[in-house]
Design a protein around this motif. Structure first.
Motif, PDB file in Angstrom:
ATOM      1  N   ASP A 111     -13.337  -8.816  -2.770  1.00  0.00           N
ATOM      2  CA  ASP A 111     -12.993  -8.245  -1.332  1.00  0.00           C
ATOM      3  C   ASP A 111     -11.698  -8.822  -0.776  1.00  0.00           C
ATOM      4  N   MET A 112     -10.822  -7.990  -0.847  1.00  0.00           N
ATOM      5  CA  MET A 112      -9.372  -8.577  -0.743  1.00  0.00           C
ATOM      6  C   MET A 112      -8.697  -8.216   0.528  1.00  0.00           C
ATOM      7  N   ALA A 113      -7.997  -8.864   1.296  1.00  0.00           N
ATOM      8  CA  ALA A 113      -7.236  -8.586   2.548  1.00  0.00           C
ATOM      9  C   ALA A 113      -5.813  -8.580   1.799  1.00  0.00           C
ATOM     10  N   VAL A 114      -5.269  -7.176   2.161  1.00  0.00           N
ATOM     11  CA  VAL A 114      -3.779  -6.797   1.798  1.00  0.00           C
ATOM     12  C   VAL A 114      -2.840  -6.567   2.900  1.00  0.00           C
ATOM     13  N   ASN A 115      -1.896  -7.354   3.204  1.00  0.00           N
ATOM     14  CA  ASN A 115      -0.959  -7.143   4.140  1.00  0.00           C
ATOM     15  C   ASN A 115       0.425  -6.433   3.402  1.00  0.00           C
ATOM     16  N   LEU A 116       1.073  -5.774   4.204  1.00  0.00           N
ATOM     17  CA  LEU A 116       2.168  -5.282   3.896  1.00  0.00           C
ATOM     18  C   LEU A 116       2.907  -4.800   4.991  1.00  0.00           C
ATOM     19  N   THR A 117       4.438  -4.923   4.644  1.00  0.00           N
ATOM     20  CA  THR A 117       5.269  -4.186   5.784  1.00  0.00           C
ATOM     21  C   THR A 117       5.763  -3.186   4.621  1.00  0.00           C
ATOM     22  N   ASN A 118       5.293  -1.922   5.060  1.00  0.00           N
ATOM     23  CA  ASN A 118       5.852  -0.550   4.341  1.00  0.00           C
ATOM     24  C   ASN A 118       7.300  -0.332   4.917  1.00  0.00           C
ATOM     25  N   ASP A 119       8.240  -0.201   3.915  1.00  0.00           N
ATOM     26  CA  ASP A 119       9.505   0.087   4.227  1.00  0.00           C
ATOM     27  C   ASP A 119       9.908   1.746   4.076  1.00  0.00           C
ATOM     28  N   GLY A 120      10.123   2.106   5.180  1.00  0.00           N
ATOM     29  CA  GLY A 120      10.216   3.609   5.196  1.00  0.00           C
ATOM     30  C   GLY A 120       9.695   4.545   6.215  1.00  0.00           C
ATOM     31  N   PRO A 121       8.644   4.609   6.245  1.00  0.00           N
ATOM     32  CA  PRO A 121       7.643   4.107   5.243  1.00  0.00           C
ATOM     33  C   PRO A 121       7.593   5.229   3.740  1.00  0.00           C
ATOM     34  N   VAL A 122       7.534   4.641   2.732  1.00  0.00           N
ATOM     35  CA  VAL A 122       7.711   5.356   1.373  1.00  0.00           C
ATOM     36  C   VAL A 122       6.307   4.999   0.675  1.00  0.00           C
ATOM     37  N   THR A 123       5.472   6.159   0.415  1.00  0.00           N
ATOM     38  CA  THR A 123       4.000   5.789  -0.058  1.00  0.00           C
ATOM     39  C   THR A 123       4.022   7.224  -1.009  1.00  0.00           C
ATOM     40  N   ILE A 124       3.830   6.837  -2.346  1.00  0.00           N
ATOM     41  CA  ILE A 124       3.544   7.966  -3.157  1.00  0.00           C
ATOM     42  C   ILE A 124       2.543   7.895  -3.947  1.00  0.00           C
ATOM     43  N   TRP A 125       1.865   9.012  -4.255  1.00  0.00           N
ATOM     44  CA  TRP A 125       0.473   8.904  -5.199  1.00  0.00           C
ATOM     45  C   TRP A 125       0.935   9.557  -6.556  1.00  0.00           C
ATOM     46  N   MET A 126       0.502   8.575  -7.415  1.00  0.00           N
ATOM     47  CA  MET A 126       0.784   9.167  -8.923  1.00  0.00           C
ATOM     48  C   MET A 126      -0.214   8.802  -9.796  1.00  0.00           C
ATOM     49  N   ASP A 127      -0.382  10.022 -10.742  1.00  0.00           N
ATOM     50  CA  ASP A 127      -1.350  10.171 -11.702  1.00  0.00           C
ATOM     51  C   ASP A 127      -0.961  10.265 -13.048  1.00  0.00           C
ATOM     52  N   VAL A 128      -1.336   9.643 -13.979  1.00  0.00           N
ATOM     53  CA  VAL A 128      -0.977   9.868 -15.311  1.00  0.00           C
ATOM     54  C   VAL A 128      -1.991  10.218 -16.506  1.00  0.00           C
TER      55      VAL A 128
END
Length: 145
Positions: A128-145
């Motif tokens: 159970d994690m706490a993730v902190n971030l400052t999204n730059d842009g914002p730029v967020t991309i979904w990827m599947d391979v």
């Protein structure tokens, strides 16, 4: 494999208040191994992300990759990326790889990204994690391979 990639100026992950990993400029990569995934898909996803041109050049265009800018990657496992929300109000996660396979592919993905010369930091698989971030842009991309 599936990933949600966020360009960040900084990101960190904690478990029980203890810092596990942090990066400055680079990417936060939330990654999920899916049923049927293997080491080849891990390697392909790592290569694709490393070459993804989402950092700005001198002209302000998204023209540079993580490798080009010397950025780092914070890699966090997140099985909820496999959520199926097509029926009802409770997501199903049966498309996610089983935990033992998911852990092995998460560790493989970290190794694959590191092998490309990218500094990596990580979370803890299954925690159970706490993730902190400052999204730059914002730029967020979904990827599947």
């Amino acid at each position: 494999m599936r990933a949600l990639v966020q360009r960040v100026t900084e990101a960190s992950v904690r478990v029980d208040g203890q810092l596990l990993g942090e990066v400055g400029r680079g990417l936060l990569i939330l990654v999920c191994a899916m049923e049927g995934d293997d080491a080849a898909k891990s390697k392909a996803l790592a290569a694709k992300i490393s070459k993804l041109r989402i950092f700005t050049d001198d002209a302000g265009k998204m023209n540079k990759s993580l490798v080009d800018v010397g950025g780092a990657a914070l890699i966090v496992s997140q099985f909820t990326l496999a959520a199926d929300t097509s029926r009802g109000n409770r997501p199903g996660f049966s498309a996610a790889a089983k935990p033992d396979i998911g852990r092995a592919l998460y560790e493989q993905f970290i190794a694959d990204v590191s092998a490309l010369g990218i500094q990596t930091a990580t979370g803890s698989f299954g925690a159970d994690m706490a993730v902190n971030l400052t999204n730059d842009g914002p730029v967020t991309i979904w990827m599947d391979v």
